[in-house]
Structure formats: structure tokens, C-alpha cells
Design an enzyme around this catalytic site. Structure first.
Site, PDB file in Angstrom:
ATOM      1  N   ASP A  10       7.861  10.387   0.134  1.00 58.03           N
ATOM      2  CA  ASP A  10       7.400   9.344   0.643  1.00 58.03           C
ATOM      3  C   ASP A  10       8.276   8.938   1.725  1.00 58.03           C
ATOM      4  O   ASP A  10       9.545   9.277   1.732  1.00 58.03           O
ATOM      5  CB  ASP A  10       7.347   8.278  -0.356  1.00 58.03           C
ATOM      6  N   ASP A  12       8.357   5.139   3.593  1.00 56.59           N
ATOM      7  CA  ASP A  12       8.384   3.763   3.537  1.00 56.59           C
ATOM      8  C   ASP A  12       9.039   3.313   2.214  1.00 56.59           C
ATOM      9  O   ASP A  12       8.134   3.546   1.264  1.00 56.59           O
ATOM     10  CB  ASP A  12       7.301   2.816   4.148  1.00 56.59           C
ATOM     11  N   ASP A 171       8.947   5.374  -4.130  1.00 56.47           N
ATOM     12  CA  ASP A 171       9.521   4.124  -4.681  1.00 56.47           C
ATOM     13  C   ASP A 171       8.351   3.293  -5.328  1.00 56.47           C
ATOM     14  O   ASP A 171       8.670   2.201  -5.689  1.00 56.47           O
ATOM     15  CB  ASP A 171      10.155   3.592  -3.396  1.00 56.47           C
TER      16      ASP A 171
END
Length: 221
Positions: A10, A12, A171
Site C-alpha cells: 500500500d 498512503d 496500514d
């Protein structure tokens, strides 16, 4: 190809700490429709979703037309910030070193699965010298929003790696649910935008220095 393995990142909140520009662009988007910007933790909770889904989550009572205008205002805000030479979000500490360690392994391929647009990802890769780092780059322009597994399944197809030899690093719960739906392993990070306790990954890391070991543990050497 069966001896290859794939690590999917991922962007961001995982590789890049982009909360400053996300908040700035969101503020301008909400201002454009004279709406009150939700508090920071609420805005950051939607990071990872495609923009249409993000605004539907943040303002479900706003009609589709206004939300569509907010999506465009958000995109325009990002372009404006770049035009003003605003600093892009920095890489999280140790990210580049961890990428270099994995890239140096002949049997390891790297990929990206992000809610960013193609144009947005290109800017990040250019800013941080990451062009050519990833063997597969999946963006929101060509897929349903996370947690739909489309991005991961396409990355697997493009690289020829079987699901048992792939892992997702993220995240948010969107990343973890996407990985689960695609049938691959998942590593959560504690420094991102969703509470670590909500992720339920196969492994959790507190520092990028632990990434290579976690990958070895989950999908083998």
C-alpha cells in the site's frame, strides 16, 4: 515462475506519510461545497478507499452530484498544491532501505496496490526516486475500490506469482480485507492511519527493518 514471491505495498500510510496533503486537499474539497470538514481521525479513516467511496463514507447525506463535485475539487486541490511546489509526503523512516533489501533478492518481486490515481502514484514514485522499483503497479483508475481483491489478483497475474507466495503490506483494514479476499498473507504496520489493533494481520511490524524477516516467515525464502 513458481519459485518467485511477491510483496505488495500500500502507499498512503504505509510507504508514504501523506496525511498533510490529504487533509489540505480534503479541507479545500469540503470548503468548495460549504461543508464542515470532519475531524482528522475521521478523514484519515478513509485513506485507502477510492475517492468516490471515500466521500460517500465521509458525507453519506450529501447528494451524488455534490459528492462528484467534491471528488473533482479534491483532485484539483492536489494539482494546485503541486503547482505551488508544496512538499509531498515523506517516506516513512526505513521504507527505502526495506525496498532496496527486497529488490536485491532475485526471487522477490515488488508491487503496489493503492487507492491513488495513476497520476497521483506517478508523482509519488517520481518524487521519491521509486520509478522502476515495482514490477506491478495497480491504481484506483482501473479497479474497484479496496477491499475488492481486483488489484491483488491483477498483480498476481502480471507477475506470475501464486497466491501462496504473495503478501500484502498495509496500514488499514481495507488492505487486510483485500488481501484476505485474494487469498494471500498480510502484514500490518503500526505507524499508519487505522488503529493497529483493528487490522488482524498474519504478522505486525513496528519498523521497516522487520519487514524482510516477516516476509520470510510468512511466505518462505
Amino acid at each position: 515462475m513458481s519459485d518467485l514471491r511477491l510483496v505488495i505495498f500500500d502507499v498512503d500510510g504505509t510507504l508514504v506519510d501523506s496525511q498533510a496533503e490529504i487533509m489540505a486537499a480534503m479541507a479545500l474539497a469540503f470548503q468548495s461545497e460549504r461543508l464542515i470538514l470532519p475531524e482528522r481521525k475521521v478523514v484519515l479513516s478513509i485513506v485507502g478507499l477510492s475517492l468516490a467511496e471515500a466521500f460517500q463514507t465521509l458525507c453519506p447525506d450529501v447528494d451524488d452530484g455534490r459528492r462528484a463535485r467534491m471528488v473533482e475539487a479534491y483532485k484539483a486541490a492536489f494539482m494546485s498544491l503541486r503547482t505551488q511546489n508544496q512538499e509531498m509526503g515523506p517516506l516513512f523512516p526505513g521504507a527505502l532501505e526495506a525496498l532496496d533489501v527486497l529488490r536485491a533478492q532475485d526471487h522477490t518481486l515488488l508491487a503496489v496496490a493503492t487507492g491513488k490515481s495513476r497520476r497521483g502514484l506517478d508523482k509519488v514514485l517520481e518524487r521519491h526516486g521509486l520509478k522502476g522499483m515495482f514490477h506491478s503497479e495497480q491504481v484506483a483508475d482501473h479497479h474497484p475500490s479496496k477491499p475488492n481483491p481486483s488489484m491483488i489478483l491483477t498483480a498476481l497475474t502480471e507477475t506470475g506469482v501464486v497466491p501462496q507466495k504473495a503478501v500484502m503490506l498495509g496500514d488499514t483494514t481495507f488492505d487486510m480485507d483485500m488481501a484476505r479476499a485474494a487469498g494471500i498473507k498480510k502484514i500490518g504496520v503500526t505507524w499508519g492511519y487505522h488503529p493497529a489493533a483493528s487490522l488482524q494481520p498474519d504478522a505486525m511490524i513496528d519498523d521497516f527493518a522487520a519487514l524482510a524477516g516477516a516476509v520470510d516467515q510468512l511466505i518462505g525464502f
